[in-house]
Write an enzyme that holds these catalytic residues in place. Sequence first.
Site, PDB file in Angstrom:
ATOM      1  N   LYS A 592       0.777  -1.139   0.000  1.00 43.51           N
ATOM      2  CA  LYS A 592       0.237   0.554  -0.013  1.00 43.51           C
ATOM      3  C   LYS A 592       0.621   0.956   0.043  1.00 43.51           C
ATOM      4  O   LYS A 592       2.357   1.486   0.176  1.00 43.51           O
ATOM      5  CB  LYS A 592      -0.851   0.035   1.818  1.00 43.51           C
ATOM      6  CG  LYS A 592      -0.549  -0.161   2.253  1.00 43.51           C
ATOM      7  CD  LYS A 592      -0.859  -0.222   4.268  1.00 43.51           C
ATOM      8  CE  LYS A 592      -1.760  -2.126   3.935  1.00 43.51           C
ATOM      9  NZ  LYS A 592      -3.296  -1.510   3.485  1.00 43.51           N
ATOM     10  N   ARG A 593       0.381   2.493  -0.308  1.00 39.88           N
ATOM     11  CA  ARG A 593       1.235   3.658   0.039  1.00 39.88           C
ATOM     12  C   ARG A 593       1.826   3.896   1.890  1.00 39.88           C
ATOM     13  O   ARG A 593       1.075   3.294   1.997  1.00 39.88           O
ATOM     14  CB  ARG A 593       0.264   4.924  -0.650  1.00 39.88           C
ATOM     15  CG  ARG A 593       0.028   4.815  -1.882  1.00 39.88           C
ATOM     16  CD  ARG A 593       1.175   5.421  -2.278  1.00 39.88           C
ATOM     17  NE  ARG A 593       1.932   7.044  -2.347  1.00 39.88           N
ATOM     18  CZ  ARG A 593       1.868   7.748  -3.224  1.00 39.88           C
ATOM     19  NH1 ARG A 593       1.257   8.034  -4.913  1.00 39.88           N
ATOM     20  NH2 ARG A 593       2.203   8.723  -2.670  1.00 39.88           N
TER      21      ARG A 593
END
Length: 857
Positions: A592-593
């Site tokens: 994920k970011r």
Amino acid sequence: MTDTAQELDLPQVATQTTPGEGHAYLHERGASLEPSHPLARGPVASPPHSVDAFVKEFLRELNYGQGVPLSRSSLNDQYLALARTVRGYLTARWLETARKRRSHTERAVGYLSAEYLLGRQLDNALLATDLTQIAEDALHACGIELDALRQVEVEPGLGNGGLGRLAACFIDSMATMGAPCIGYGLRYEYGIFKQTFVDGRQIEIPDNWLSMGDPWEIAHPEMEVPVHFGGHTERYVDEAGRDRVKWIHGWDVLGIRYNYMVPGYQNGVVNTLRLWRARATRAFDLDIFNAGDYAQAVRSQTFAENISKVLYPEDSTPQGKELRLQQQYFFVACSLYDFIKHTQPTDFDVRDLPERIIFQLNDTHPVIAIPELMRLLVDDYGLEWEDAWGITRQCFAYTCHTLLPEALEVWPVSLMERLLPRHMEIIYRINEGFLDEVREAYPGDELRVRRMSIIGDHPERSVRMAHLATVASVKVNGVAELHSQLLRDKVLNDFAELWPDKFTNVTNGVTPRRFVRQANPYLSKLITDTIGVGWVANLDRLEELEVYAEDEDFREKFRAVKAANKERITRVLQRRDGIALPEGHLLDVMVKRLHEYKRQSLKLLHIVTLYDGIISGRLDPASVTPRTVVFGAKAAPGYRMAKETIYLINSAATVINADPRVEGRLFMAFPANYNVTLAERLIPAADLSEQISLAGKEASGTGNMKFALNGALTIGTDDGANVEIRRLVGDDNFFLFGMDEPQVAELQARGYRPADYYETNENLRSAINLIASGHFTGGDRDAAGLFVGDLLSNDAFLALADYQSYMDAQARVEAYYADQEAWTKSAILNVARSGYFSSDRSMRDYIDRIWHVKTGV
Ligand code: 26W
């Protein structure tokens, strides 16, 4: 031989034959590409689905499109020819879909999104047209491996993360449901940056995704849309004696239309995604040219074209950059103009707009469309303000994708006045009318009026885009149950009190075509062999797998699928990153970011604690479940703490992977440049899905859904869509830990002191001390200083408060994984019970509760 005709692969023009069998390459297409042709009016006659026909089309594209014979073609030539061949098969359906849509007046959805994180197109198009096998055989006949061409495709990374990928899933689902939809966005010349690591630190490289040509786009440089900026406004009285306003533009650019086909899954529907590119107007450079300044004319051309140059890589903290506002206005101005002028009949009455369109605002990025529509209706079409407002209020719906206060976009009034002076006036007037409504509903409550105002005063006078969106929209939705509840109760509470019916929830979903059927062919085959093929477009049918959790034979096959996927990701990471994954490990994945609220830091503390336990002799390595932790994350280029975290993860990986005391039981991998393509390989292989955000911060998450659908078990907090995943898959098949949102709020109200946890938790203290000692950073204590310093003194996302609970949950993971039969049962139940997370279901919810459009067209 010098005669080029001799080099072609098509027999009627060349004597040379193609490798493979001797095909009869006749020049005919099954369907006319001309929509006025009689064939295009009836049911579309598809090109013959045969290997022969495919070979013929492919060679034609190679010879005449790329201008090369097969024998001299590069992989890129072959990929482009293949892509164009497949696109050719979609075109007749696309034109037919458009023709049908034009022939009736049903309401359509205009999905307005600044980001579309599409991922590779080839496989998806092959699947949609059911041509995968035919293409494979046809290429084989030409001596080419389909897989080799797949790898050539550069994915269009026109998005940052969740929000952009969601938009891509939604347009896929709408096409599959036959819902009339047109996606509007920006054709960035550079997408999300390419990430590499140098000495463990993130370096950003421009993503020049168009450099090899994009065979999927269809440019229409002749269809220019004018977009204006700057200048000032003037009042005047029109022929009818009415007070009107004229916007005297400062400068203009042109919007150039690029179309992309969005095929439904094997249903003959092909919708449109329309992205805009900015180009200078001719008048623009002529003026300067006439003034004799050629260099300046070229510079100003660049200035105009800068608008669609690059995607902003911030995914949570908006940088109030002027160019970003230009991008936002540019694409919505093009889109509204395009919808009204190009998709509607010439005698179209704008008063009918609400019957024809609902614009879905994907977060606040397109919200400037609201004053733009008012401007069109009032200034250009001459409607009265009240009539225009009545129309505008029916044409928009707004989805909020965040809970972080700093992610709520605001634009300084000063900037708006300079760039879009007419829009600023319109916003003031909307606000006036709105605040009158508030005052009427709450007489004397000026505090509330100030809280709700579309214009905020601190730290400078600015337009609150979320307020503007909420005021103008038919519906406002959050993206998971908890998120929608927090929107109602906290972020937009005043608005929910005023208009309780305006607020609703639509839980996010993901497309099963890309994220199960394409990404996980082994699991797909197992599912289809077991319950039939219908699940791909009706994911609820996965529940038929539930009974097979008890079937030993099925469980064995399920494990074989996981093992095969692990082998595949091992090959991918070896080839792509030179990483050698160990065999036989639990595969623990966090992708994920990189953001503090998502708490990659907590994951790092877990691994370091295990490692620290082993090297300090507190933990017998033989008692540790062999585990590989894979990270994938990009950090916003200006986000210091996120970049420090990446550096520390990479540093820890280098040290831990090389330490013989670990006896190979822990391994860390951080392949650079996590993107959709890597996600499709990694997620199917995962055993454990890390969804560990601070409760109340992750709006939904969609990666969490992809993992569950591919048979990973989740370790997660009570946050975002995790709440619904856990409820559906059952507590026994989900590792819950940590505080819930009310507990977080309570702790924060009490006053959170991270040092308390450090002081009282021996393992935590020891792990943090190890990091602080410079053990992972070549003895450099400063290198870990920012990270450790912040954790101990600030820890805004309460990682330390959830640490012990997380460690305990990980111990439960280890114990459970030791019982492979039980684990497999849970994994199967995750798949069987996650059909709800199909984006087809999300679309159904939007259609039934917000859009009210017809499907099956
Ligand atoms: C730069 C300004 C800015 C602010 C917020 C850019 C982008 C955003 C987005 C709202 C960030 C985003 O992608 N949000 C994610 O949206 C997903 C789809 O709904 C959710 O699943 C994620 O939880 C949410 O973080």
